[in-house]
Write a protein that holds these residues in place. Sequence first.
Motif, PDB file in Angstrom:
ATOM      1  N   GLY A   1     -94.717  10.474 100.492  1.00 18.01           N
ATOM      2  CA  GLY A   1     -94.578  11.925 100.472  1.00 18.01           C
ATOM      3  C   GLY A   1     -95.288  12.585 101.622  1.00 18.01           C
ATOM      4  O   GLY A   1     -94.742  13.467 102.311  1.00 18.01           O
ATOM      5  N   VAL A   2     -96.540  12.184 101.860  1.00 17.36           N
ATOM      6  CA  VAL A   2     -97.302  12.756 102.969  1.00 17.36           C
ATOM      7  C   VAL A   2     -96.694  12.336 104.305  1.00 17.36           C
ATOM      8  O   VAL A   2     -96.656  13.118 105.254  1.00 17.36           O
ATOM      9  CB  VAL A   2     -98.780  12.332 102.881  1.00 17.36           C
ATOM     10  N   LEU A   3     -96.196  11.095 104.375  1.00 17.03           N
ATOM     11  CA  LEU A   3     -95.517  10.647 105.593  1.00 17.03           C
ATOM     12  C   LEU A   3     -94.302  11.523 105.877  1.00 17.03           C
ATOM     13  O   LEU A   3     -94.100  11.966 107.014  1.00 17.03           O
ATOM     14  CB  LEU A   3     -95.084   9.191 105.431  1.00 17.03           C
ATOM     15  N   SER A   4     -93.494  11.783 104.856  1.00 21.30           N
ATOM     16  CA  SER A   4     -92.300  12.615 105.028  1.00 21.30           C
ATOM     17  C   SER A   4     -92.669  14.006 105.510  1.00 21.30           C
ATOM     18  O   SER A   4     -92.044  14.548 106.433  1.00 21.30           O
ATOM     19  CB  SER A   4     -91.534  12.706 103.701  1.00 21.30           C
TER      20      SER A   4
ATOM     21  N   GLY B   1     -83.956  12.312 108.546  1.00 19.57           N
ATOM     22  CA  GLY B   1     -84.933  13.349 108.249  1.00 19.57           C
ATOM     23  C   GLY B   1     -85.440  14.037 109.497  1.00 19.57           C
ATOM     24  O   GLY B   1     -85.548  15.273 109.551  1.00 19.57           O
ATOM     25  N   ILE B   2     -85.756  13.259 110.516  1.00 15.28           N
ATOM     26  CA  ILE B   2     -86.213  13.838 111.783  1.00 15.28           C
ATOM     27  C   ILE B   2     -85.126  14.732 112.369  1.00 15.28           C
ATOM     28  O   ILE B   2     -85.405  15.828 112.874  1.00 15.28           O
ATOM     29  CB  ILE B   2     -86.592  12.725 112.771  1.00 15.28           C
TER      30      ILE B   2
ATOM     31  N   SER C   1     -91.358  19.601  96.905  1.00 17.54           N
ATOM     32  CA  SER C   1     -90.617  18.353  97.114  1.00 17.54           C
ATOM     33  C   SER C   1     -91.403  17.116  96.725  1.00 17.54           C
ATOM     34  O   SER C   1     -90.922  15.999  96.916  1.00 17.54           O
ATOM     35  CB  SER C   1     -90.182  18.247  98.583  1.00 17.54           C
ATOM     36  N   GLY C   2     -92.619  17.293  96.231  1.00 21.29           N
ATOM     37  CA  GLY C   2     -93.391  16.152  95.769  1.00 21.29           C
ATOM     38  C   GLY C   2     -94.174  15.417  96.825  1.00 21.29           C
ATOM     39  O   GLY C   2     -94.527  14.250  96.627  1.00 21.29           O
TER      40      GLY C   2
ATOM     41  N   LEU D   1     -85.787  13.477 101.900  1.00 21.78           N
ATOM     42  CA  LEU D   1     -86.583  12.593 102.748  1.00 21.78           C
ATOM     43  C   LEU D   1     -87.646  11.869 101.923  1.00 21.78           C
ATOM     44  O   LEU D   1     -87.831  10.649 102.051  1.00 21.78           O
ATOM     45  CB  LEU D   1     -87.236  13.407 103.872  1.00 21.78           C
ATOM     46  N   ASN D   2     -88.352  12.624 101.072  1.00 19.78           N
ATOM     47  CA  ASN D   2     -89.343  12.019 100.187  1.00 19.78           C
ATOM     48  C   ASN D   2     -88.720  10.942  99.303  1.00 19.78           C
ATOM     49  O   ASN D   2     -89.235   9.827  99.181  1.00 19.78           O
ATOM     50  CB  ASN D   2     -89.968  13.081  99.275  1.00 19.78           C
TER      51      ASN D   2
END
Length: 251
Positions: A59-62, A145-146, A181-182, A206-207
């Motif tokens: 999640g944090v990465l996304s 996502g990018i 989005s979590g 993305l998440n």
Amino acid sequence: MSAYSALTAASYRASVRDKTTVFFTFAFPLIFLVVFGLIFSGKTVEASGRGYIDYIAPGVLSWGVGNAAVFGVAFTLMQWRRDDLLRLVRTTPTPLASVLASRYVIALVIGAVQAVLFIGVALLPVFGLRVDATWPLALPVLVCGITAFLAIGMVIGSRADTPEAVAAVANCVMVPMAFLSGSFYPLDAMPSWLQSVSKVLPLGYLNDGISKAVSGRADLASTAVACAGLAVFALVFGVIALKTFRWSNES
């Protein structure tokens, strides 16, 4: 050197020139990973039985990847337009596609570095992330996502005229989306109506796509759904960006 190569080189130099910006592009999201990872260390989500880190890290990465894509292109387009660089480019045979493609390549490189860094930190014993064999399915989701968030950043960068405006608009878009989005809290532990909200947000797709790939819950069908959802957002915001793009603040 082609126009595309020159613009890509210029984008790279602009991206690495400010060491503080480079540092916080990678370190700021990592701070959230470390903080939430330590808070929820050893705890599991009852609905799935998996550790919180299995949700928090993807999640944090996304959010970090999306944030970097949005802010990177938005600030660049605003700065180039304010400094009349885009107007100079327009007087050459350089097409708009080359301008945007140069930023796209930089965003992909930054996203790849962020992904390796985030997963590497989350795999440390203190956090205990488990990566399953389906992790390669996260790669197409990451690229889509990018692309989607780059398109959102293009819209912001095409309309905002000052750094303050870019920061304000981008934060208003990205911060609420992160919670809905979590990115900072597992969707499985949220009310059902919030889980439904995430399905209409690009960060939700993305998440979901990256989280399932990393945790072994992904298959070709779920990956296709995540990529398709992100592709729709990329197309919609890409069209809006092309319609609203400005070569200078006067046009």
